[in-house]
Scaffold this motif. Structure first.
Motif, PDB file in Angstrom:
ATOM      1  N   ALA A 134       0.810  -1.222   0.000  1.00  0.00           N
ATOM      2  CA  ALA A 134       0.000   0.000   0.000  1.00  0.00           C
ATOM      3  C   ALA A 134       0.844   1.272   0.000  1.00  0.00           C
ATOM      4  O   ALA A 134       0.522   2.244  -0.693  1.00  0.00           O
ATOM      5  N   ARG A 135       1.926   1.285   0.769  1.00  0.00           N
ATOM      6  CA  ARG A 135       2.747   2.501   0.853  1.00  0.00           C
ATOM      7  C   ARG A 135       3.387   2.836  -0.491  1.00  0.00           C
ATOM      8  O   ARG A 135       3.359   3.991  -0.932  1.00  0.00           O
ATOM      9  N   HIS A 142       1.541   9.138  -6.365  1.00  0.00           N
ATOM     10  CA  HIS A 142       1.773  10.542  -6.023  1.00  0.00           C
ATOM     11  C   HIS A 142       3.004  11.085  -6.754  1.00  0.00           C
ATOM     12  O   HIS A 142       3.020  12.246  -7.184  1.00  0.00           O
ATOM     13  N   ALA A 143       4.022  10.252  -6.913  1.00  0.00           N
ATOM     14  CA  ALA A 143       5.222  10.681  -7.638  1.00  0.00           C
ATOM     15  C   ALA A 143       4.874  11.021  -9.084  1.00  0.00           C
ATOM     16  O   ALA A 143       5.362  12.014  -9.640  1.00  0.00           O
ATOM     17  N   ASP A 157      -4.837  14.276  -2.299  1.00  0.00           N
ATOM     18  CA  ASP A 157      -3.667  13.474  -2.665  1.00  0.00           C
ATOM     19  C   ASP A 157      -2.780  13.229  -1.448  1.00  0.00           C
ATOM     20  O   ASP A 157      -2.208  12.147  -1.293  1.00  0.00           O
ATOM     21  N   MET A 158      -2.667  14.220  -0.598  1.00  0.00           N
ATOM     22  CA  MET A 158      -1.918  14.047   0.646  1.00  0.00           C
ATOM     23  C   MET A 158      -2.624  13.046   1.552  1.00  0.00           C
ATOM     24  O   MET A 158      -1.987  12.207   2.199  1.00  0.00           O
ATOM     25  N   GLN A 159      -3.933  13.112   1.578  1.00  0.00           N
ATOM     26  CA  GLN A 159      -4.698  12.188   2.408  1.00  0.00           C
ATOM     27  C   GLN A 159      -4.511  10.746   1.951  1.00  0.00           C
ATOM     28  O   GLN A 159      -4.498   9.820   2.769  1.00  0.00           O
ATOM     29  N   ALA A 160      -4.347  10.560   0.645  1.00  0.00           N
ATOM     30  CA  ALA A 160      -4.128   9.208   0.123  1.00  0.00           C
ATOM     31  C   ALA A 160      -2.817   8.634   0.650  1.00  0.00           C
ATOM     32  O   ALA A 160      -2.729   7.442   0.979  1.00  0.00           O
ATOM     33  N   LEU A 161      -1.798   9.477   0.753  1.00  0.00           N
ATOM     34  CA  LEU A 161      -0.521   9.030   1.313  1.00  0.00           C
ATOM     35  C   LEU A 161      -0.665   8.708   2.800  1.00  0.00           C
ATOM     36  O   LEU A 161      -0.171   7.679   3.277  1.00  0.00           O
ATOM     37  N   ILE A 171       6.193  12.131   4.298  1.00  0.00           N
ATOM     38  CA  ILE A 171       5.719  12.809   3.087  1.00  0.00           C
ATOM     39  C   ILE A 171       6.661  13.946   2.708  1.00  0.00           C
ATOM     40  O   ILE A 171       6.940  14.168   1.523  1.00  0.00           O
ATOM     41  N   VAL A 172       7.169  14.654   3.709  1.00  0.00           N
ATOM     42  CA  VAL A 172       8.132  15.728   3.433  1.00  0.00           C
ATOM     43  C   VAL A 172       9.392  15.149   2.791  1.00  0.00           C
ATOM     44  O   VAL A 172       9.889  15.658   1.779  1.00  0.00           O
ATOM     45  N   THR A 173       9.907  14.065   3.372  1.00  0.00           N
ATOM     46  CA  THR A 173      11.100  13.414   2.813  1.00  0.00           C
ATOM     47  C   THR A 173      10.834  12.922   1.401  1.00  0.00           C
ATOM     48  O   THR A 173      11.657  13.103   0.492  1.00  0.00           O
TER      49      THR A 173
END
Length: 205
Positions: A134-135, A142-143, A157-161, A171-173
């Motif tokens: 999943a990750r 997202h990439a 899109d952030m919520q999906a991550l 997510i920042v990294t």
């Protein structure tokens, strides 16, 4: 043992060459690029993003840019990572599915809306989701968004991550990693083009 300058390596820059001299003139930029690579791909502590995930995302992102020395480097890096070999084929197949041209997407309503362009909305194939997990599925999707249609990026899109198990720090990294790879691909491509021009001029003289 220190890691050789990654951009020099990928661009085929030899010590004392004309391109080496060009990069030396911007020594701080050269050093900062190397530090960015080391912090993202050879960190002392991988933290919330494993070395496997970093290599897999790198192989995918650089692969989307085409078959270049950079893509080959990160594909090999993934293959050399613990548990990486099983992912190489899956990543390669998703690269083939995700290749397109961009940027594209939609701007908020306004003057720039005339530049809206439709394009591929990439989703990992169902048959490879279990192998990737999943990750990584969320990361690859997202990439692709960041590479080809950054103007479409939204909170969903952030919520999906986050829903796939990524932390805010992770997510920042991840975002830094994708941005660095896009920079690296372009720099290496430019340097290799300059090297080819120099070689052609020397051959003609």
């Amino acid at each position: 043992m220190s890691t050789p300058d990654i951009i020099d390596t990928l661009a085929g820059i030899k010590p004392g060459s004309a391109l080496d001299a060009i990069r030396t003139k911007r020594l701080q930029a050269r050093e900062n690029a190397q530090k960015s690579y080391l912090s993202l791909f050879e960190p002392i502590d991988a933290g919330d993003v494993s070395l496997l995930e970093r290599a897999a995302v790198a192989a995918f992102v650089t692969g989307l840019h085409g078959e270049t020395p950079v893509a080959s480097f990160y594909r090999d890096k993934l293959a050399a990572t613990a548990d990486g070999p099983r992912l190489v084929e899956a990543i390669e197949l998703e690269i083939a599915r995700g290749k397109t041209s961009g940027p594209y997407g939609s701007f908020p309503a306004g003057p720039l809306s005339v530049e809206n362009t439709a394009g591929l909305i990439f989703r990992v194939s169902a048959e490879r989701k279990s192998a990737l997990g999943a990750r990584l599925v969320a990361a690859l999707e997202h990439a692709h968004l960041l590479v080809f249609r950054p103007r479409d990026a939204a909170s969903d899109d952030m919520q999906a991550l986050l829903a796939a198990g990524w932390s805010n720090t992770g997510i920042v990294t991840f975002s830094q990693l994708v941005a660095f790879l896009s920079f690296q691909v372009r720099v290496v491509s430019g340097l290799r083009t300059l090297a080819a021009v120099n070689a052609s001029e020397e051959a003609a003289s």
